[in-house]
Design an enzyme around this catalytic site. Structure first.
Site, PDB file in Angstrom:
ATOM      1  N   LYS A 172       1.014  -1.120  -0.157  1.00  0.00           N
ATOM      2  CA  LYS A 172      -0.123  -0.065   0.090  1.00  0.00           C
ATOM      3  C   LYS A 172       0.799   1.315  -0.118  1.00  0.00           C
ATOM      4  CE  LYS A 172      -3.965  -2.007   2.297  1.00  0.00           C
ATOM      5  NZ  LYS A 172      -5.156  -1.954   3.420  1.00  0.00           N
ATOM      6  N   ARG A 243      -3.049 -15.011   3.956  1.00  0.00           N
ATOM      7  CA  ARG A 243      -2.333 -13.775   4.689  1.00  0.00           C
ATOM      8  C   ARG A 243      -2.689 -14.033   6.286  1.00  0.00           C
ATOM      9  NH1 ARG A 243       0.128  -8.693   4.034  1.00  0.00           N
ATOM     10  NH2 ARG A 243      -0.697  -7.121   5.333  1.00  0.00           N
TER      11      ARG A 243
END
Length: 294
Positions: A172, A243
Protein backbone atom coordinates in the site's frame (compact mmCIF):
# COMPACT_ATOMS: atom_id res chain seq x y z
CA UNK A 1 -17.18 24.74 -11.79
CA UNK A 2 -14.24 22.67 -10.60
CA UNK A 3 -14.46 18.92 -11.00
CA UNK A 4 -13.87 18.40 -7.30
CA UNK A 5 -14.06 14.56 -7.23
CA UNK A 6 -11.44 14.27 -9.97
CA UNK A 7 -9.13 16.81 -8.32
CA UNK A 8 -9.60 15.02 -5.00
CA UNK A 9 -8.76 11.65 -6.56
CA UNK A 10 -5.61 13.12 -8.10
CA UNK A 11 -4.61 14.45 -4.68
CA UNK A 12 -5.09 11.02 -3.08
CA UNK A 13 -3.11 9.29 -5.79
CA UNK A 14 -0.31 11.79 -6.35
CA UNK A 15 0.23 13.35 -2.92
CA UNK A 16 -0.87 10.61 -0.53
CA UNK A 17 0.03 7.64 -2.75
CA UNK A 18 -3.16 5.82 -1.88
CA UNK A 19 -3.95 2.56 -3.69
CA UNK A 20 -6.10 2.62 -6.82
CA UNK A 21 -8.87 0.86 -4.88
CA UNK A 22 -8.87 3.51 -2.15
CA UNK A 23 -8.81 6.31 -4.72
CA UNK A 24 -11.73 4.77 -6.59
CA UNK A 25 -13.79 4.29 -3.43
CA UNK A 26 -13.09 7.77 -2.01
CA UNK A 27 -13.81 9.44 -5.35
CA UNK A 28 -17.14 7.58 -5.54
CA UNK A 29 -18.02 8.88 -2.05
CA UNK A 30 -17.14 12.43 -3.12
CA UNK A 31 -19.45 12.11 -6.14
CA UNK A 32 -22.30 10.78 -4.00
CA UNK A 33 -21.79 13.41 -1.32
CA UNK A 34 -21.82 16.28 -3.85
CA UNK A 35 -24.98 14.92 -5.49
CA UNK A 36 -26.66 14.68 -2.08
CA UNK A 37 -25.57 18.19 -1.07
CA UNK A 38 -26.84 19.59 -4.36
CA UNK A 39 -30.30 18.22 -3.59
CA UNK A 40 -29.95 19.16 0.07
CA UNK A 41 -29.21 22.85 -0.57
CA UNK A 42 -31.22 23.08 -3.77
CA UNK A 43 -28.44 24.18 -6.11
CA UNK A 44 -24.91 23.64 -7.38
CA UNK A 45 -22.22 22.90 -4.82
CA UNK A 46 -18.73 24.40 -4.84
CA UNK A 47 -15.98 24.87 -2.25
CA UNK A 48 -17.79 27.87 -0.79
CA UNK A 49 -20.84 25.69 -0.18
CA UNK A 50 -18.81 22.87 1.29
CA UNK A 51 -17.07 25.10 3.81
CA UNK A 52 -20.50 25.81 5.29
CA UNK A 53 -21.27 22.11 5.76
CA UNK A 54 -22.44 21.40 9.30
CA UNK A 55 -22.65 18.20 11.36
CA UNK A 56 -26.37 18.09 10.51
CA UNK A 57 -25.50 17.88 6.80
CA UNK A 58 -23.17 14.95 7.36
CA UNK A 59 -25.75 13.32 9.61
CA UNK A 60 -28.40 13.73 6.91
CA UNK A 61 -26.06 12.25 4.30
CA UNK A 62 -25.27 9.30 6.52
CA UNK A 63 -28.98 8.71 7.15
CA UNK A 64 -29.55 8.83 3.38
CA UNK A 65 -26.85 6.23 2.79
CA UNK A 66 -28.11 4.05 5.64
CA UNK A 67 -31.49 4.16 3.95
CA UNK A 68 -29.84 2.64 0.89
CA UNK A 69 -28.85 -0.38 2.94
CA UNK A 70 -25.39 0.41 4.32
CA UNK A 71 -24.37 -1.50 7.43
CA UNK A 72 -22.36 -0.04 10.30
CA UNK A 73 -18.94 -0.81 8.86
CA UNK A 74 -19.77 0.57 5.41
CA UNK A 75 -21.45 3.64 6.91
CA UNK A 76 -18.37 4.33 9.05
CA UNK A 77 -16.13 4.13 5.96
CA UNK A 78 -18.50 6.39 4.03
CA UNK A 79 -18.46 8.99 6.80
CA UNK A 80 -14.66 8.84 7.02
CA UNK A 81 -14.33 9.34 3.25
CA UNK A 82 -16.82 12.24 3.22
CA UNK A 83 -14.99 13.98 6.07
CA UNK A 84 -11.65 13.46 4.31
CA UNK A 85 -13.10 15.00 1.15
CA UNK A 86 -14.30 18.03 3.11
CA UNK A 87 -10.90 18.37 4.78
CA UNK A 88 -9.24 18.36 1.36
CA UNK A 89 -11.72 20.83 -0.16
CA UNK A 90 -11.50 23.40 2.62
CA UNK A 91 -8.33 22.71 4.57
CA UNK A 92 -7.26 20.06 7.06
CA UNK A 93 -9.44 20.04 10.17
CA UNK A 94 -12.29 21.94 8.55
CA UNK A 95 -14.70 19.01 8.29
CA UNK A 96 -17.51 18.94 10.87
CA UNK A 97 -16.98 16.58 13.77
CA UNK A 98 -19.45 13.73 13.85
CA UNK A 99 -19.21 10.44 15.67
CA UNK A 100 -19.69 7.55 13.31
CA UNK A 101 -21.45 4.21 13.86
CA UNK A 102 -19.77 1.85 16.29
CA UNK A 103 -18.00 -0.97 14.49
CA UNK A 104 -16.78 -3.85 16.64
CA UNK A 105 -13.24 -4.88 15.82
CA UNK A 106 -13.28 -8.23 14.11
CA UNK A 107 -10.71 -10.90 14.75
CA UNK A 108 -9.10 -12.42 11.63
CA UNK A 109 -10.17 -15.98 10.96
CA UNK A 110 -7.13 -17.99 9.89
CA UNK A 111 -7.29 -21.54 8.56
CA UNK A 112 -5.13 -24.43 9.70
CA UNK A 113 -1.87 -25.18 7.81
CA UNK A 114 -3.22 -28.44 6.36
CA UNK A 115 -6.35 -26.59 5.16
CA UNK A 116 -4.24 -23.94 3.42
CA UNK A 117 -2.29 -26.62 1.55
CA UNK A 118 -5.44 -28.60 0.74
CA UNK A 119 -7.07 -25.45 -0.61
CA UNK A 120 -4.12 -24.69 -2.89
CA UNK A 121 -4.04 -28.30 -4.10
CA UNK A 122 -7.78 -28.36 -4.82
CA UNK A 123 -7.68 -25.08 -6.77
CA UNK A 124 -4.67 -26.29 -8.78
CA UNK A 125 -6.18 -29.69 -9.56
CA UNK A 126 -9.54 -28.19 -10.58
CA UNK A 127 -7.96 -26.02 -13.31
CA UNK A 128 -8.76 -27.08 -16.87
CA UNK A 129 -5.28 -26.32 -18.20
CA UNK A 130 -2.15 -27.81 -16.69
CA UNK A 131 -0.22 -24.53 -16.68
CA UNK A 132 -3.17 -22.75 -15.05
CA UNK A 133 -3.18 -25.37 -12.30
CA UNK A 134 0.54 -24.77 -11.71
CA UNK A 135 -0.14 -21.01 -11.66
CA UNK A 136 -2.91 -21.26 -9.08
CA UNK A 137 -0.92 -23.65 -6.89
CA UNK A 138 2.08 -21.30 -6.96
CA UNK A 139 -0.01 -18.19 -6.32
CA UNK A 140 -1.87 -19.58 -3.31
CA UNK A 141 1.34 -20.98 -1.84
CA UNK A 142 2.86 -17.52 -2.22
CA UNK A 143 -0.06 -15.89 -0.39
CA UNK A 144 0.24 -18.34 2.49
CA UNK A 145 4.02 -18.75 2.51
CA UNK A 146 4.89 -15.05 2.28
CA UNK A 147 1.78 -13.36 3.70
CA UNK A 148 1.11 -11.26 0.62
CA UNK A 149 -2.09 -9.45 -0.18
CA UNK A 150 -3.57 -10.78 -3.40
CA UNK A 151 -3.05 -7.39 -5.08
CA UNK A 152 0.63 -7.45 -4.11
CA UNK A 153 1.11 -10.92 -5.59
CA UNK A 154 -0.67 -10.06 -8.84
CA UNK A 155 1.39 -6.86 -9.16
CA UNK A 156 4.62 -8.88 -9.38
CA UNK A 157 6.28 -8.84 -12.78
CA UNK A 158 8.84 -10.93 -14.60
CA UNK A 159 11.40 -8.56 -13.11
CA UNK A 160 11.17 -10.63 -9.91
CA UNK A 161 12.93 -13.47 -11.75
CA UNK A 162 15.22 -15.25 -11.20
CA UNK A 163 13.94 -15.96 -7.71
CA UNK A 164 16.21 -16.01 -4.69
CA UNK A 165 15.71 -16.43 -0.97
CA UNK A 166 13.74 -13.17 -0.75
CA UNK A 167 11.32 -11.24 -2.92
CA UNK A 168 10.66 -7.50 -3.08
CA UNK A 169 6.98 -6.61 -2.72
CA UNK A 170 5.26 -3.29 -3.36
CA UNK A 171 2.42 -2.77 -0.90
CA UNK A 172 0.00 0.00 0.00
CA UNK A 173 1.07 3.57 -0.80
CA UNK A 174 3.84 2.11 -3.00
CA UNK A 175 5.89 1.09 0.03
CA UNK A 176 8.29 -1.75 -0.70
CA UNK A 177 9.38 -4.50 1.65
CA UNK A 178 11.53 -7.59 1.40
CA UNK A 179 9.89 -10.89 2.28
CA UNK A 180 11.62 -14.27 2.68
CA UNK A 181 10.64 -16.79 0.01
CA UNK A 182 10.29 -20.41 1.13
CA UNK A 183 12.03 -23.02 -1.00
CA UNK A 184 8.71 -24.80 -1.69
CA UNK A 185 7.12 -21.54 -2.89
CA UNK A 186 10.11 -20.77 -5.11
CA UNK A 187 9.97 -24.22 -6.72
CA UNK A 188 6.22 -23.87 -7.35
CA UNK A 189 6.62 -20.48 -9.02
CA UNK A 190 9.51 -21.70 -11.16
CA UNK A 191 7.44 -24.73 -12.28
CA UNK A 192 4.59 -22.39 -13.25
CA UNK A 193 6.92 -20.05 -15.17
CA UNK A 194 8.39 -23.01 -17.07
CA UNK A 195 4.89 -24.23 -18.03
CA UNK A 196 3.38 -20.83 -18.85
CA UNK A 197 2.85 -20.38 -22.61
CA UNK A 198 3.94 -16.73 -22.40
CA UNK A 199 7.54 -15.66 -21.79
CA UNK A 200 8.38 -14.09 -18.43
CA UNK A 201 9.14 -10.60 -19.71
CA UNK A 202 10.57 -8.15 -17.21
CA UNK A 203 7.71 -5.61 -17.46
CA UNK A 204 4.91 -8.16 -17.95
CA UNK A 205 2.77 -9.61 -15.13
CA UNK A 206 4.28 -12.67 -13.48
CA UNK A 207 0.86 -14.27 -12.99
CA UNK A 208 -1.07 -14.24 -16.25
CA UNK A 209 -4.65 -14.93 -17.21
CA UNK A 210 -5.56 -17.52 -19.84
CA UNK A 211 -5.30 -14.91 -22.59
CA UNK A 212 -1.91 -13.67 -21.50
CA UNK A 213 -2.97 -10.50 -19.72
CA UNK A 214 -2.75 -9.75 -16.00
CA UNK A 215 -4.59 -12.30 -13.86
CA UNK A 216 -7.75 -10.86 -12.31
CA UNK A 217 -8.27 -11.14 -8.53
CA UNK A 218 -11.88 -12.10 -9.25
CA UNK A 219 -10.73 -15.24 -11.08
CA UNK A 220 -8.67 -16.28 -8.06
CA UNK A 221 -11.49 -15.58 -5.61
CA UNK A 222 -13.95 -17.59 -7.72
CA UNK A 223 -11.57 -20.57 -7.84
CA UNK A 224 -11.06 -20.42 -4.06
CA UNK A 225 -14.83 -20.16 -3.52
CA UNK A 226 -15.42 -23.34 -5.55
CA UNK A 227 -12.59 -25.18 -3.79
CA UNK A 228 -13.74 -24.32 -0.28
CA UNK A 229 -17.19 -25.66 -1.15
CA UNK A 230 -15.64 -28.94 -2.29
CA UNK A 231 -13.49 -29.17 0.84
CA UNK A 232 -16.27 -28.05 3.21
CA UNK A 233 -14.31 -25.06 4.48
CA UNK A 234 -15.82 -21.91 5.99
CA UNK A 235 -17.12 -19.04 3.86
CA UNK A 236 -14.36 -16.99 5.47
CA UNK A 237 -11.79 -19.04 3.57
CA UNK A 238 -10.68 -16.47 1.02
CA UNK A 239 -7.33 -15.61 -0.58
CA UNK A 240 -6.90 -12.95 2.12
CA UNK A 241 -7.47 -15.58 4.82
CA UNK A 242 -4.18 -17.14 3.71
CA UNK A 243 -2.41 -13.92 4.71
CA UNK A 244 -4.15 -14.03 8.10
CA UNK A 245 -3.05 -17.64 8.47
CA UNK A 246 0.56 -16.73 7.64
CA UNK A 247 0.58 -14.08 10.39
CA UNK A 248 -1.23 -16.17 12.99
CA UNK A 249 0.92 -19.25 12.49
CA UNK A 250 4.15 -17.23 12.70
CA UNK A 251 2.97 -15.54 15.88
CA UNK A 252 2.02 -18.90 17.36
CA UNK A 253 5.54 -20.16 16.67
CA UNK A 254 7.13 -17.26 18.55
CA UNK A 255 7.56 -14.47 15.99
CA UNK A 256 7.66 -11.01 17.60
CA UNK A 257 5.18 -8.32 16.61
CA UNK A 258 7.75 -5.92 15.17
CA UNK A 259 9.12 -8.53 12.80
CA UNK A 260 5.60 -9.57 11.83
CA UNK A 261 4.74 -5.93 11.16
CA UNK A 262 7.66 -5.70 8.73
CA UNK A 263 6.73 -8.93 6.97
CA UNK A 264 3.08 -7.88 6.54
CA UNK A 265 3.90 -4.32 5.49
CA UNK A 266 1.66 -2.73 8.13
CA UNK A 267 2.14 1.01 8.58
CA UNK A 268 1.42 0.81 12.32
CA UNK A 269 1.98 -1.81 14.97
CA UNK A 270 -1.68 -1.48 15.95
CA UNK A 271 -2.70 -3.24 12.72
CA UNK A 272 -0.46 -6.17 13.59
CA UNK A 273 -1.63 -6.46 17.20
CA UNK A 274 -4.98 -7.92 16.13
CA UNK A 275 -3.16 -11.21 15.67
CA UNK A 276 -2.39 -11.40 19.38
CA UNK A 277 -6.15 -11.62 19.91
CA UNK A 278 -6.30 -14.50 17.43
CA UNK A 279 -3.56 -16.36 19.26
CA UNK A 280 -5.19 -15.72 22.65
CA UNK A 281 -8.53 -16.95 21.29
CA UNK A 282 -6.83 -20.14 20.09
CA UNK A 283 -5.28 -20.72 23.53
CA UNK A 284 -8.66 -20.26 25.18
CA UNK A 285 -10.24 -22.77 22.82
CA UNK A 286 -7.52 -25.30 23.63
CA UNK A 287 -8.00 -24.67 27.36
CA UNK A 288 -11.79 -25.00 27.22
CA UNK A 289 -11.60 -28.18 25.17
CA UNK A 290 -8.86 -29.84 27.23
CA UNK A 291 -9.16 -28.73 30.83
CA UNK A 292 -11.42 -31.03 32.90
CA UNK A 293 -12.93 -28.08 34.79
CA UNK A 294 -13.18 -25.61 31.90
Amino acid sequence: MEDLPTLYAAHLSRNLRRSIHTVRAYRATAVRFLAFMSRHVGGPVDRATLIKAAPSDLRAYLAHRRGEGLGNASAARELSAARDFLDWANGVGSAPRLKGPRVPKGVPRPIAPHEAIALAEEVGEAARLEWVGKRDWALLLLLYGAGLRIGEALALTGGALPLGETITVTGKRDKTRIVPLLYQVRIAIEAYVAACPWPAERAAPLFRGVRGGALSPGVVRAAVRAARGTLGLSDRTTPHALRHSFATHLLGRGADLRSLQELLGHASLGSTQIYTAVDAAHLLDVYRNAHPRA
